[in-house]
Design an enzyme around this catalytic site. Structure first.
Site, PDB file in Angstrom:
ATOM      1  N   GLU A 128       0.839  -1.201   0.000  1.00 32.83           N
ATOM      2  CA  GLU A 128       0.000   0.000   0.000  1.00 32.83           C
ATOM      3  C   GLU A 128       0.871   1.247   0.000  1.00 32.83           C
ATOM      4  O   GLU A 128       0.735   2.126   0.847  1.00 32.83           O
ATOM      5  CB  GLU A 128      -0.955  -0.011   1.197  1.00 32.83           C
ATOM      6  CG  GLU A 128      -1.900  -1.195   1.227  1.00 32.83           C
ATOM      7  CD  GLU A 128      -2.855  -1.226   0.032  1.00 32.83           C
ATOM      8  OE1 GLU A 128      -3.171  -0.146  -0.496  1.00 32.83           O
ATOM      9  OE2 GLU A 128      -3.263  -2.320  -0.376  1.00 32.83           O
ATOM     10  N   ASP A 187      -0.449  -1.454  -4.885  1.00 34.60           N
ATOM     11  CA  ASP A 187      -0.549  -2.539  -3.905  1.00 34.60           C
ATOM     12  C   ASP A 187       0.804  -2.824  -3.253  1.00 34.60           C
ATOM     13  O   ASP A 187       0.900  -2.989  -2.040  1.00 34.60           O
ATOM     14  CB  ASP A 187      -1.082  -3.810  -4.572  1.00 34.60           C
ATOM     15  CG  ASP A 187      -2.557  -3.705  -4.910  1.00 34.60           C
ATOM     16  OD1 ASP A 187      -3.258  -2.882  -4.287  1.00 34.60           O
ATOM     17  OD2 ASP A 187      -3.018  -4.444  -5.803  1.00 34.60           O
ATOM     18  N   TRP A 234      -2.027  -6.377  -7.540  1.00 33.19           N
ATOM     19  CA  TRP A 234      -2.636  -7.708  -7.447  1.00 33.19           C
ATOM     20  C   TRP A 234      -4.139  -7.535  -7.650  1.00 33.19           C
ATOM     21  O   TRP A 234      -4.789  -6.812  -6.900  1.00 33.19           O
ATOM     22  CB  TRP A 234      -2.346  -8.342  -6.094  1.00 33.19           C
ATOM     23  CG  TRP A 234      -3.040  -9.655  -5.887  1.00 33.19           C
ATOM     24  CD1 TRP A 234      -4.333  -9.853  -5.504  1.00 33.19           C
ATOM     25  CD2 TRP A 234      -2.475 -10.956  -6.062  1.00 33.19           C
ATOM     26  NE1 TRP A 234      -4.615 -11.191  -5.429  1.00 33.19           N
ATOM     27  CE2 TRP A 234      -3.496 -11.893  -5.762  1.00 33.19           C
ATOM     28  CE3 TRP A 234      -1.206 -11.415  -6.432  1.00 33.19           C
ATOM     29  CZ2 TRP A 234      -3.269 -13.274  -5.827  1.00 33.19           C
ATOM     30  CZ3 TRP A 234      -0.999 -12.788  -6.492  1.00 33.19           C
ATOM     31  CH2 TRP A 234      -2.016 -13.696  -6.194  1.00 33.19           C
ATOM     32  N   GLU A 235      -4.695  -8.181  -8.647  1.00 32.05           N
ATOM     33  CA  GLU A 235      -6.090  -7.942  -9.022  1.00 32.05           C
ATOM     34  C   GLU A 235      -7.074  -8.634  -8.084  1.00 32.05           C
ATOM     35  O   GLU A 235      -7.078  -9.858  -7.972  1.00 32.05           O
ATOM     36  CB  GLU A 235      -6.332  -8.416 -10.455  1.00 32.05           C
ATOM     37  CG  GLU A 235      -7.716  -8.028 -10.977  1.00 32.05           C
ATOM     38  CD  GLU A 235      -7.937  -6.526 -10.837  1.00 32.05           C
ATOM     39  OE1 GLU A 235      -8.661  -6.118  -9.903  1.00 32.05           O
ATOM     40  OE2 GLU A 235      -7.365  -5.779 -11.637  1.00 32.05           O
TER      41      GLU A 235
END
Length: 237
Positions: free
Chosen positions: A83, A118, A133-134
């Site tokens: 993050e 991410d 990351w989906e």
């Protein structure tokens, strides 16, 4: 979980042949292979999707567990930052636009930010990497690749990575999750964006389960509280 393939959308500067990229790829694919279910088994086994005979809605696996396990290994064992923000200073300058029919110069106010990536990391030799990351729907996949491309063009990062499910994995996950099958018609567009990049590498890594089971006693991965998950639960009521 297994790594299926990594697709190079563009590579300006031959970064894909560099030692830095090999180390980056090994790092995050180790984190992919560490995702297992049940935990401790070393393999990602998922319950196959099932249509509920009463509601006629599909039971599928949630996606939060997969990202959380990836997060755990990538941050705790591989040393990535989660993050994290990339310096976006000077990205707010708008191109020269015009209005119609007056054709006068115009700048549309920017009212939305890119948000955090991410995961990010920097190699010992200074190569900056951002990874997404989906866990959202297909529009989220488009947004991630657009964001990575823009930041690559601005030379804020050197490598951009999007990880998303194979079409086969998608079938057994939360409805409409981003996946390589639905993204495939647009790959040429992002490949073409490489013409605007001085130096940078943009890739998509495709992942998949190790095994499927239709054992009725095997638990589905829990769904989160995102919009699609809530919608699915509402349909079942």
């Amino acid at each position: 979980m297994k790594w299926l393939r990594t697709i190079v959308l563009f590579d300006k500067g031959d970064l894909a042949s560099a030692k830095d990229w090999a180390e980056i790829h090994e790092s995050y694919t180790r984190a992919i292979s560490a995702i297992d279910h049940p935990a401790g088994t070393g393999r990602l086994v998922l319950r196959k999707k099932r249509r509920d005979p009463e509601s006629r809605q599909w039971d599928r696996n949630g996606v939060g567990y997969l990202k959380n396990r990836f997060f755990q290994h990538l941050v705790e064992h591989e040393g990535w930052e989660a993050e994290a923000e990339v310096d976006l200073q000077n990205l707010q300058a708008q191109p020269a636009l015009r209005l119609f029919p007056s054709l006068e110069p115009y700048q549309e106010p920017i009212t939305s930010a890119f948000g955090e990536f991410d995961f990010v990391t920097t190699t010992p030799r200074g190569v900056r990497v951002a990874l997404e990351w989906e866990t959202g729907n297909i529009s989220s996949s488009h947004r991630s690749l657009n964001k990575l491309s823009i930041v690559l063009a601005a030379q804020k990062i050197h490598v951009g990575v999007l990880i998303l499910p194979s079409r086969d994995l998608y079938e057994h996950l939360t409805d409409r999750i981003g996946n390589i099958g639905e993204l495939s018609p647009y790959l040429g567009m992002w490949h073409g964006m490489g013409a605007t990049i001085q130096r940078g590498l943009l890739v998509i890594t495709v992942v998949e389960h190790d095994e499927l089971t239709d054992d009725p006693g095997f638990p589905y991965l829990k769904s989160g509280n995102d919009g699609r998950s809530r919608e699915g639960r509402q349909k079942r009521k």
